[in-house]
Every structure is written in structure tokens, then in C-alpha cells.
Design a protein around this motif. Structure first.
Motif, PDB file in Angstrom:
ATOM      1  N   GLY A  97       0.592  -1.197  -0.173  1.00  0.00           N
ATOM      2  CA  GLY A  97       0.113   0.033   0.058  1.00  0.00           C
ATOM      3  C   GLY A  97       0.876   1.291  -0.127  1.00  0.00           C
ATOM      4  N   LEU A  98       1.922   1.379  -0.858  1.00  0.00           N
ATOM      5  CA  LEU A  98       2.638   2.600  -0.756  1.00  0.00           C
ATOM      6  C   LEU A  98       2.628   3.117  -2.398  1.00  0.00           C
ATOM      7  N   THR A  99       2.099   4.399  -2.758  1.00  0.00           N
ATOM      8  CA  THR A  99       2.337   4.821  -3.709  1.00  0.00           C
ATOM      9  C   THR A  99       3.436   5.826  -4.101  1.00  0.00           C
ATOM     10  N   ILE A 100       4.345   5.904  -4.890  1.00  0.00           N
ATOM     11  CA  ILE A 100       5.337   6.729  -4.884  1.00  0.00           C
ATOM     12  C   ILE A 100       5.381   7.824  -6.079  1.00  0.00           C
ATOM     13  N   VAL A 101       5.608   8.994  -6.033  1.00  0.00           N
ATOM     14  CA  VAL A 101       5.574   9.990  -7.138  1.00  0.00           C
ATOM     15  C   VAL A 101       7.166  10.438  -7.322  1.00  0.00           C
ATOM     16  N   LEU A 102       7.306  10.022  -8.640  1.00  0.00           N
ATOM     17  CA  LEU A 102       8.639  10.558  -9.195  1.00  0.00           C
ATOM     18  C   LEU A 102       8.697  11.256 -10.679  1.00  0.00           C
ATOM     19  N   PRO A 103       9.533  11.956 -10.897  1.00  0.00           N
ATOM     20  CA  PRO A 103       9.602  12.515 -12.275  1.00  0.00           C
ATOM     21  C   PRO A 103       9.258  11.119 -13.444  1.00  0.00           C
ATOM     22  N   ALA A 104       8.691  11.576 -14.439  1.00  0.00           N
ATOM     23  CA  ALA A 104       7.933  10.622 -15.263  1.00  0.00           C
ATOM     24  C   ALA A 104       9.131  10.265 -16.274  1.00  0.00           C
ATOM     25  N   GLN A 105       9.397   9.281 -17.077  1.00  0.00           N
ATOM     26  CA  GLN A 105      10.314   9.067 -18.068  1.00  0.00           C
ATOM     27  C   GLN A 105       9.938   9.861 -19.444  1.00  0.00           C
ATOM     28  N   PRO A 106      10.694  10.820 -19.787  1.00  0.00           N
ATOM     29  CA  PRO A 106      10.221  11.858 -20.588  1.00  0.00           C
ATOM     30  C   PRO A 106      10.090  11.205 -21.998  1.00  0.00           C
ATOM     31  N   SER A 107      10.596  10.082 -22.205  1.00  0.00           N
ATOM     32  CA  SER A 107      10.101   9.287 -23.675  1.00  0.00           C
ATOM     33  C   SER A 107       8.949   8.670 -23.853  1.00  0.00           C
ATOM     34  N   LEU A 108       8.198   8.670 -22.578  1.00  0.00           N
ATOM     35  CA  LEU A 108       6.878   7.903 -22.715  1.00  0.00           C
ATOM     36  C   LEU A 108       5.660   8.823 -23.382  1.00  0.00           C
ATOM     37  N   VAL A 109       5.112   7.947 -24.092  1.00  0.00           N
ATOM     38  CA  VAL A 109       4.041   8.768 -24.816  1.00  0.00           C
ATOM     39  C   VAL A 109       2.681   7.937 -24.437  1.00  0.00           C
ATOM     40  N   TRP A 110       2.311   9.292 -23.460  1.00  0.00           N
ATOM     41  CA  TRP A 110       0.877   8.739 -22.592  1.00  0.00           C
ATOM     42  C   TRP A 110       0.455  10.207 -22.103  1.00  0.00           C
ATOM     43  N   ASP A 111      -0.928  10.076 -21.799  1.00  0.00           N
ATOM     44  CA  ASP A 111      -1.247  11.504 -21.021  1.00  0.00           C
ATOM     45  C   ASP A 111      -2.218  11.173 -20.031  1.00  0.00           C
TER      46      ASP A 111
END
Length: 241
Positions: A97-111
Motif C-alpha cells: 500500500g505505498l504509492t510513490i511519485v517520481l519524475p516521469a520518463q520523458p520518452s513515454l507517450v501517454w497523457d
């Protein structure tokens, strides 16, 4: 019309998993059990499906959903970097039960919405969730409820709120304790603030993993608790589940 499958029945489980995979592939929504609360899920890499999820819950793009993954290793594909302290959190609390917020991988194509370049990631416990994620890949998942309503602790609670906006409901009894995941923001470990040589991990929301448990793993890297009269900043990600 929506379909509900009882995952406690092996035959229904197999049929439900097949229908759920197909629904995700068509860009539709499903409701799935997790180790915290029930979640409404969509293909994380389909902007239309993610928007459908936000619309079903009555949320705006300023409240993007977190992403559930089926293996710890997947985090490295979604995040720009996984600092050593974050790896310690992963080893200690995933699946869980742990959600971790990090900078996203810039190459990902999503929204996923207005994430400000971050992604909130969790690996849940539970056979149904992990087997489904192994077949679908990362899913955008938020708590299976309407905005302002209590998070669903059963598939039938979710169905009452979300109805036919969801194609498939996977029912697996009541949620274990109905407590949502703890959310921590570790972005400053990757991108330290200008006024500091190093960042700290900040708790955005208390939940299944306690501050004491986090302190055991992180020590001084965990930001101190705010003063009682100070308002905690709102999380940038909607990490309900």
C-alpha cells in the motif's frame, strides 16, 4: 451492459479476466480488486481511455490517476530515475500500500492529465490484480467511486456508483481493510530543490503504510511531519487506491 464476475469462482475468474483484458484493449473501463480499495482501471497508454476514467468519476485533468504495475522492475521504465532510497521503499513495501511519485520518463507517450511531469506508481498485492497487470501492462487506476463519495470496498459498491460507464466488474469479496495507499513524493530526490543540496521524501497522504514504517526505511530522508496547524499541500496525483 456491464458484466460482473465472481473471482472466488475459478470458472468466473477465468472468464472475467478474459473479458477484462478485452475491455482494456478496446479502451473501456474495468473495476478490479486491489489490496487497498477497489479501483477503476484503464489502459495507461490510451489518452481516450484515461479521459473516460476521469469522466466516469467526475474528475478533471488536474487530478490525474496513478499507475499500477505488475512488477517492481517496471518502475524503471516509467520513472526518469529510481534513486537508491526509493529502491529501498520498493523493496520494503511492494507489493503493498505505498504509492510513490517520481519524475516521469520523458520518452513515454501517454497523457494521464496535468501531472507536471510526474507519475504516481504502485505495485499492489493480490492474485487478481497482479495476474491482470501481467497481461495488460501498466494501468491507470483510481478508486472506484464518484468524486466526493467513499471509496468502494466491494465491486457491488462500485457498480452502484459507476454503473454502465464500466464494462467489466471483477468481484473478489470485501476489501481487506478499506484503507487507501499512502502517497509519498520522492521527486526532490531526483531533482533537488535549488536551495538545498539534497531532497527529501514527503508524505502527501497518510494511508496503509505508516510514517513510522517509512522512517524505519528512510531515516532523516523523510521530511518531518508538518506542524498541527499547518495545512498539508494537496497531492498532484489522484492516488485513491
Amino acid at each position: 451492459m456491464s458484466s460482473i464476475f465472481d473471482c472466488g469462482d475459478e470458472a468466473q475468474l477465468l472468464a472475467g479476466m478474459r473479458h477484462a483484458r478485452q475491455a482494456i484493449g478496446r479502451g473501456e473501463l474495468i473495476v478490479m480488486p486491489t489490496d487497498t480499495v477497489y479501483g477503476v482501471a484503464a489502459d495507461a497508454f490510451s489518452p481516450a481511455a484515461v479521459q473516460r476514467l476521469l469522466d466516469a468519476k467526475g474528475r478533471g485533468r488536474d487530478q490525474p490517476p496513478p499507475v499500477l504495475i505488475g512488477t517492481k522492475e517496471t518502475l524503471t521504465a516509467l520513472a526518469e530515475s529510481v534513486p537508491e532510497p526509493v529502491q529501498r521503499l520498493v523493496d520494503a513495501f511492494w507489493p503493498g500500500g505505498l504509492t510513490i511519485v517520481l519524475p516521469a520518463q520523458p520518452s513515454l507517450v501517454w497523457d494521464l492529465g496535468e501531472t507536471r511531469g510526474t507519475v504516481a506508481v504502485r505495485m499492489p498485492e493480490g492474485r487478481v490484480a497482479l495476474e491482470l497487470l501481467a497481461e495488460t501492462g501498466p494501468l491507470a487506476v483510481s478508486s472506484a467511486n464518484l468524486t466526493g463519495q467513499a471509496a468502494a470496498i466491494s465491486a457491488f459498491d462500485a457498480e452502484k456508483m459507476l454503473g454502465d460507464s464500466v464494462a467489466v466488474y471483477l468481484a473478489d469479496g470485501m476489501s481487506r481493510d478499506g484503507v487507501a495507499s499512502t502517497i509519498v513524493d520522492a521527486t526532490s530526490l531526483v531533482r533537488p530543490p535549488a536551495d538545498s543540496d539534497a531532497g527529501r521524501v514527503r508524505i502527501l497522504r497518510d494511508g496503509a503504510i505508516s510514517r513510522e514504517q517509512l522512517e524505519e526505511v528512510l531515516g532523516d530522508l523523510l521530511e518531518p511531519a508538518p506542524e498541527p496547524d499547518s495545512a498539508a499541500p494537496a497531492p498532484r496525483q489522484d492516488g485513491d487506491s
